[in-house]
Design a protein around this motif. Structure first.
Motif, PDB file in Angstrom:
ATOM      1  N   ALA A  43       0.824  -1.176  -0.087  1.00  0.00           N
ATOM      2  CA  ALA A  43       0.053   0.018   0.043  1.00  0.00           C
ATOM      3  C   ALA A  43       0.869   1.249   0.010  1.00  0.00           C
ATOM      4  O   ALA A  43       0.592   2.255  -0.489  1.00  0.00           O
ATOM      5  N   LEU A 263     -11.783   5.506   1.932  1.00  0.00           N
ATOM      6  CA  LEU A 263     -10.981   4.595   1.365  1.00  0.00           C
ATOM      7  C   LEU A 263     -11.567   3.579   0.354  1.00  0.00           C
ATOM      8  O   LEU A 263     -11.093   3.351  -0.689  1.00  0.00           O
ATOM      9  N   TRP A 264     -12.663   2.908   0.750  1.00  0.00           N
ATOM     10  CA  TRP A 264     -13.279   2.331   0.197  1.00  0.00           C
ATOM     11  C   TRP A 264     -13.749   2.722  -1.177  1.00  0.00           C
ATOM     12  O   TRP A 264     -13.640   2.251  -2.366  1.00  0.00           O
ATOM     13  N   GLY A 267     -10.812   3.357  -3.707  1.00  0.00           N
ATOM     14  CA  GLY A 267     -10.323   2.023  -4.365  1.00  0.00           C
ATOM     15  C   GLY A 267     -11.051   1.399  -5.116  1.00  0.00           C
ATOM     16  O   GLY A 267     -10.872   1.125  -6.129  1.00  0.00           O
ATOM     17  N   PHE A 268     -12.522   1.156  -4.752  1.00  0.00           N
ATOM     18  CA  PHE A 268     -13.406   0.518  -5.517  1.00  0.00           C
ATOM     19  C   PHE A 268     -14.407   1.146  -6.131  1.00  0.00           C
ATOM     20  O   PHE A 268     -15.346   0.533  -6.962  1.00  0.00           O
ATOM     21  N   VAL A 273      -6.178   3.383  -7.423  1.00  0.00           N
ATOM     22  CA  VAL A 273      -5.452   2.566  -6.438  1.00  0.00           C
ATOM     23  C   VAL A 273      -4.257   3.552  -5.741  1.00  0.00           C
ATOM     24  O   VAL A 273      -4.351   3.620  -4.649  1.00  0.00           O
ATOM     25  N   GLY A 276      -6.421   5.570  -2.934  1.00  0.00           N
ATOM     26  CA  GLY A 276      -6.781   4.810  -2.268  1.00  0.00           C
ATOM     27  C   GLY A 276      -5.658   4.277  -1.174  1.00  0.00           C
ATOM     28  O   GLY A 276      -5.692   4.336   0.017  1.00  0.00           O
ATOM     29  N   SER A 277      -4.711   3.922  -1.804  1.00  0.00           N
ATOM     30  CA  SER A 277      -3.323   3.670  -0.905  1.00  0.00           C
ATOM     31  C   SER A 277      -2.690   4.872  -0.144  1.00  0.00           C
ATOM     32  O   SER A 277      -2.567   4.759   0.753  1.00  0.00           O
ATOM     33  N   ALA A 280      -5.064   5.224   2.575  1.00  0.00           N
ATOM     34  CA  ALA A 280      -4.682   4.051   3.587  1.00  0.00           C
ATOM     35  C   ALA A 280      -3.428   4.379   4.483  1.00  0.00           C
ATOM     36  O   ALA A 280      -3.678   4.155   5.506  1.00  0.00           O
TER      37      ALA A 280
END
Lengths: 306, 291
Positions: A43, A263-264, A267-268, A273, A276-277, A280
């Motif tokens: 991450a 975050l969710w 990411g999705f 990415v 999101g990372s 994170a």
């Protein structure tokens, strides 16, 4: 001869002591490294890249860009503020009310107390998705039981999940509903463990009920209370994640988004990415610092019975 | 102390005690009231779920506390529209396997910590404990990518793999093993038992209680798990029941009857475990904290 025979045995035992623990640890450590420690490193690496998660598309190195963008994002600050609201809103439900209930109900008969225990624990074992579904039904603006009750009292129905001002409190209340029985039981157990001789002695000295609570019960409960406060601060916003996902999707207008949900989302939903990372990593560092401070505080400020 | 003084104290204590007893009577009536209210708040949603699921489709919006007519319509509808039985079996397989494997890896690792002092032992122990604090959302993207690389997206095994070990199981079992009497282990060793036999022949049989309560905890939390399956599963046939519930909640509207029926079916196994093993379930949750 006895000595000569025992020497290899000794050596074998030393060798065993060297390697056996690692053999026994191997499956667990391998799992934790592959699924937690390596992902943490990964991450961190991905937070410096731009990538849309498709194996065919390239990962472009962008340096600190992802971090800069996130810090510049109003959505991030809103999520951070909401995370604080979640934690503060949960503290009364997960700690204060259970504390009052535990102290207030400590002299109920054991038989009935067991029945109450069994009942108030039920929300804890109900799956978060089920809890979300049931509350969605109970809180429905047109047909829900809660609004039926509100209208029966003559008030206007409340849009529990679609009013931006109300929605976050609804999610907090549902999260609290899951936890309140559990916290009450933890504190009741701690309360029942207080040495009766201490209470009796205080009573002999003419201490009033309130004085006993303030000077004996509360200090002796402080380590359990601190434990619950710490759990709420560290995990509170995380517990609400499921309800946000199922009930509001972070909306309306981002009113219920918290940092975990963001975050969710990065990411999705947006398939970014890098963002999101980076989020994170920020979350992990913040979370780690907070945990460190809280553990130190608990070490310093908890009282013990003996 | 003279007998007079004792007598004086007794006479003093008597009215005091009576007063205290009255106080408790009044207080406990109020205490019961509070607990009854709390009980209703905790139990009513669950009751309402079951009650709604049993109403016929045309009476879903009725607000009578007890369904006036009962029907299994919602259940047959739910069973027809998604493969609920298949999902329940999947959930059972995932939960049972996760429980067994997590207990196995947990027992082995805990035994290493409890039995030996070795290089870096406290460092490794801390590293294990720290994983408990890593939020799932932080590692979810790399985990997802790893599963995708392994070609395991939309499979049951992907749901189990990352849960092969847990800090919770390792720490709880290590605690239990450390408080296990050393003399017993030593005696077994004198009899020539190796470390493997001591673990399975001496430790495990004596830790049945801890193992059982841990098993309950792992099983229930895996059964209730939602996010990892949500990330990984694509088709209903490879999904777990928690995902199935979600299929009745759409942005176009909710099918309340079938939704409540699916929720009831999903909760049934856990509720049955709870009713049968109530004390153990409560204890195992309280021992492990929240998570």
């Amino acid at each position: 001869m006895a000595i000569a025979a025992s020497a290899p045995v000794q050596r074998r035992r030393i060798n065993q002591a060297r390697f056996s623990p690692w053999l026994y640890l191997a499956p667990a450590i391998l799992t934790l490294v592959v699924w937690i420690y390596w992902p943490l490193v990964d991450a961190f690496r991905l937070s410096f890249f731009q990538w849309n998660m498709l194996p065919t598309s390239p990962q472009t190195f962008v340096g600190w860009d992802n971090y800069q963008r996130i810090f510049a994002l109003p959505k991030f600050w809103q999520a951070l503020r909401n995370t604080g609201i979640y934690v503060l809103g949960l503290l009364p439900l997960a700690v204060l009310i259970p504390l009052a209930l535990a102290i207030y109900t400590h002299d109920l008969s054991p038989r009935l107390r067991n029945i109450y225990r069994a009942i108030i624990f039920v929300p804890m074992i109900i799956a978060p998705v089920v809890a979300a579904a049931v509350w969605r039904w109970l809180l429905d603006p047109n047909y829900g039981m809660v609004n039926a009750l509100i209208e029966w009292f003559g008030a206007e129905p409340v849009k529990f999940l679609s009013d931006p001002k109300v929605a976050i409190w609804t999610i907090i209340a549902i999260t609290g509903w899951k936890l309140i029985g559990f916290s009450t039981l933890i504190l009741s157990a701690a309360n029942a463990n207080i040495n009766p001789a201490l209470l009796e002695a205080a009573r002999m000295d003419g201490a009033s009920k309130w004085e006993i609570i303030r000077d004996i019960r509360l200090p002796l409960l402080s380590s359990s209370v601190l434990f619950l406060v710490m759990m709420t601060i560290l995990l509170g916003a995380q517990w609400s994640f499921g309800y946000i996902n199922v009930l509001t999707g972070g909306g309306p207008l981002g009113a219920t988004t918290n940092i975990y949900y963001l975050l969710w989302d990065f990411g999705f939903s947006t398939m970014s990415v890098g963002w999101g990372s980076a989020a994170a990593v920020i979350l992990f560092l913040g979370f780690g610092a907070l945990a460190f401070v809280l553990f130190r505080l608990i070490d310093r400020y908890s009282f013990h019975d003996n | 102390m003279t007998t007079d003084a004792i007598k004086a104290q007794l006479t003093l204590a008597r009215p005091l005690r009576r007063k205290a007893a009255e106080g408790i009577g009044l207080n406990s009536a109020a205490g019961h009231l509070v607990m009854v209210l709390l009980s209703i708040v905790c139990l009513f949603p669950v009751y309402w779920m079951v009650a709604t699921s049993l109403r016929p489709a045309n009476a879903i919006f009725e607000t009578s506390l007890w369904p006036t007519t009962m029907s299994l319509e919602n259940y047959t509808y739910a069973l027809d529209s998604i493969p609920i039985l298949r999902m329940l079996i999947n959930t059972l397989v995932v939960s049972a396997l996760t429980t067994v494997v997590q207990l196995l890896t947990g027992l082995l690792a805990a035994y290493a910590f409890a039995r030996w002092r070795f290089r870096f032992d406290s460092l490794v122990y801390t590293a294990v404990a720290l994983t408990w604090l890593v939020p799932f959302q932080v590692v979810m993207i790399p985990n997802y990518l790893l599963i995708a690389q392994m070609g395991l997206l939309d499979t049951i095994s992907a749901l189990i793999l990352p849960n092969f070990a847990s800090a919770l199981a390792i720490l709880l079992l290590a605690q239990a093993m450390r408080s296990f009497p050393k003399e017993v282990v030593e005696a077994a060793r004198m009899d020539g038992a190796g470390s493997w036999r001591i673990l399975w022949g001496v430790m495990v049989p004596n830790l049945r209680g801890t193992i059982a309560s841990l098993a309950i905890l792992i099983f229930i939390s895996t059964w209730n798990e939602y996010f990892w399956p949500l990330l990984l599963t694509r088709t209903a046939d490879n999904s777990v029941i928690q995902i199935g519930i979600q299929m009745f909640m759409t942005s176009e509207g909710n099918q309340w009857g079938p939704l409540m029926a699916a929720s009831t079916l999903a909760s049934l196994p856990v509720l049955v475990i709870y009713i049968v093993l109530q004390r153990q379930v409560i204890q195992s949750f309280m021992k492990s904290g929240i998570r």
